[in-house]
Design an enzyme around this catalytic site. Sequence first.
Site, PDB file in Angstrom:
ATOM      1  N   ASP A   1       5.015  -6.334   2.298  1.00 53.83           N
ATOM      2  CA  ASP A   1       4.669  -5.077   1.670  1.00 53.83           C
ATOM      3  C   ASP A   1       5.727  -4.018   1.968  1.00 53.83           C
ATOM      4  O   ASP A   1       5.924  -3.636   3.128  1.00 53.83           O
ATOM      5  CB  ASP A   1       3.310  -4.647   2.214  1.00 53.83           C
ATOM      6  CG  ASP A   1       2.655  -3.649   1.308  1.00 53.83           C
ATOM      7  OD1 ASP A   1       2.685  -3.862   0.090  1.00 53.83           O
ATOM      8  OD2 ASP A   1       2.140  -2.644   1.816  1.00 53.83           O
TER       9      ASP A   1
ATOM     10  N   THR B   1       5.840  -0.660  -4.303  1.00 50.55           N
ATOM     11  CA  THR B   1       6.606   0.142  -3.343  1.00 50.55           C
ATOM     12  C   THR B   1       8.012  -0.431  -3.162  1.00 50.55           C
ATOM     13  O   THR B   1       8.971   0.324  -3.059  1.00 50.55           O
ATOM     14  CB  THR B   1       5.904   0.237  -1.979  1.00 50.55           C
ATOM     15  OG1 THR B   1       5.738  -1.070  -1.423  1.00 50.55           O
ATOM     16  CG2 THR B   1       4.538   0.864  -2.110  1.00 50.55           C
ATOM     17  N   THR B   2       8.126  -1.751  -3.148  1.00 54.87           N
ATOM     18  CA  THR B   2       9.452  -2.355  -3.001  1.00 54.87           C
ATOM     19  C   THR B   2      10.293  -2.040  -4.237  1.00 54.87           C
ATOM     20  O   THR B   2      11.455  -1.642  -4.136  1.00 54.87           O
ATOM     21  CB  THR B   2       9.323  -3.879  -2.815  1.00 54.87           C
ATOM     22  OG1 THR B   2       8.339  -4.131  -1.820  1.00 54.87           O
ATOM     23  CG2 THR B   2      10.630  -4.498  -2.401  1.00 54.87           C
TER      24      THR B   2
ATOM     25  N   ASP C   1      -3.739  -3.945  -2.222  1.00 56.24           N
ATOM     26  CA  ASP C   1      -2.873  -3.825  -3.398  1.00 56.24           C
ATOM     27  C   ASP C   1      -3.639  -4.241  -4.651  1.00 56.24           C
ATOM     28  O   ASP C   1      -3.582  -3.577  -5.680  1.00 56.24           O
ATOM     29  CB  ASP C   1      -1.633  -4.737  -3.260  1.00 56.24           C
ATOM     30  CG  ASP C   1      -0.515  -4.058  -2.469  1.00 56.24           C
ATOM     31  OD1 ASP C   1      -0.775  -2.993  -1.894  1.00 56.24           O
ATOM     32  OD2 ASP C   1       0.608  -4.604  -2.423  1.00 56.24           O
TER      33      ASP C   1
END
Length: 551
Positions: free
Chosen positions: A63, A96-97, A393
Amino acid sequence: MMPAGTQILVLREGTHRERGKGAQFNNIAAAKAVADAVRSTLGPRGLDKMLVDSLGDVVITNDGVTILKEIDVTHPAAKMIVEVAKTQDEEAGDGTTTAVVLAGELLKKAENLIEQDIHPTVIAAGYRQAAEKAREILEKVATKISIKDADVLKKVAMTAMSSKSASGHKELLADISVKAVMAVAEQRADGTYFVDEDNIQVVKKQGGSIANSELVEGIIVDKERVHPGMPAEVKDAKIALIDAALEVKKTEIDAKIEITDPTQLQAFLNEEEAMLKRMVETVRKSGADVVFCQKGIDDLAQHYLAKEGIYAVRRVKKSDMEKLAKATGGKLVTKLDELAKDDLGFAKLVHEKKIAEDEMTFVTGCKNPRAVSILLRGGTEHVVDELERSVEDATSVVAVAIEDGKVITGGGSSATEIALGLRDMAATVGGREQFAIQAFADAVEVIPRTLAENAGLDSIDILIALRKAHKQGNKYAGINVFSGKVSDMKKENVIEPLRVGTQAISSATDAAVMILRIDDVIASKAGGGAGPGAAGKGGEGGEGGGEGEEF
Ligand SMILES: Nc1ncnc2c1ncn2[C@@H]1O[C@H](COP(=O)(O)OP(=O)(O)OP(=O)(O)O)[C@@H](O)[C@H]1O
Ligand SMILES: [Mg+2]
């Protein structure tokens, strides 16, 4: 008159200052370093990171936001990139990545333009235009869905989980996540939906297998009843929620009581007993047959409660108490004397159940049907922790998809569509901004490129194939990272909420533009150089100053 060439010092001695291109390249390098740190985790074939803190605690995760929160970043520009991940997580719950990798790539491309003497403000303006257009393109390729499309929602959940280690059980977990979100979704007057994710409680229990994870309609409290003499199950439970100790208060000051006569001692003990009895009597009189107590319950009080057939749990977490209040409709009582019938909550069943080695209390059939819990099981602590992040998520993306009612396709398909649209647009824009728009288009392709790289594929071949497919009008063409082929992501069921895409564009652009506009970094020594204060100052300076800041 001052003689020519005299140096005037305006900054405190020891202040570190960097200006112009030096400052820009330094900031960009730091931001890129952060993006590179998470790049290898992107996509279903991305790998995980093992993070070890100074105490030796280990976190294994894929994550982006978790990795960046755990690693200790000190450079102010790098901190701004960490903020990108946090914003993305708060607004969209996933991606987010993607957002961080995109921010890093936007800066990398900007660096090339600065080297070609294109002013950062021109790049910033071009990036802003490009981001606006990118969001428009995403809106255009998005598909409308409704809360009734359970199978689409399940695909959305499965896509979010496919890059996490839980992917082996994503079918079951996606099912649980979709049902949980559907249960808590509330319809607004205008027909749209609102999801309060606080209504979904995630409870982790180490032991058993991931396949034993389940959805519970109600609340789970990770505590057993305090006394074996209490009933293990209460039907049509009337629940008291008490934030006070069922104990005789110890005095705050050290008091000494001198007892001269044995009968006095007895009287003293009797009084204590009577006080506890009165407390239990108050509970009984209110009509409660279940007690959740945030504080302690004295042994003797436990005994009396058991005698009254009341199910009691002590030292319940504050957050659990709040959830119980919301779910059962009960009121949190801080003064036991004031406990009354009106304060009680209701649930069809309160019972104790053995999960792994421990007993847990399940409160089901609550007054508020919107309270649900997800019980996660898994072999080790690290497994359940990562499972929790995956499920969080998944519930977030399902919630966002329901709220916005729009989804896009993943696997680099939407990014390629954006790149195509931006290249067309750049050709129509006069002036130097077109270089920036072109650079933005190239930067967005970092997503398919990285997905391919992480899958061990030839990224150049893949990009060529993707561009070709999109030029021919296949707007859902993306990478199947398992077969290594370019195919229709709608058919491959790689589906994401629109918001994950638009938010990634927005937060990555905002951060990149902010960093680009900084041409002067002044770090005072007293603040420890690159402390959080320095990051703030740097950021504001960049926003406020901007054009031609020549000293
Ligand atoms: N089956 C699949 N085939 C191809 N690409 C996929 C597949 N499933 C997911 N993806 C892509 O993987 C990317 C998401 O990867 P990942 O979940 O590792 O990062 P993230 O969502 O950006 O960040 P994080 O989940 O860490 O917050 C998205 O671009 C998504 O479209
Ligand atoms: Mg993800």
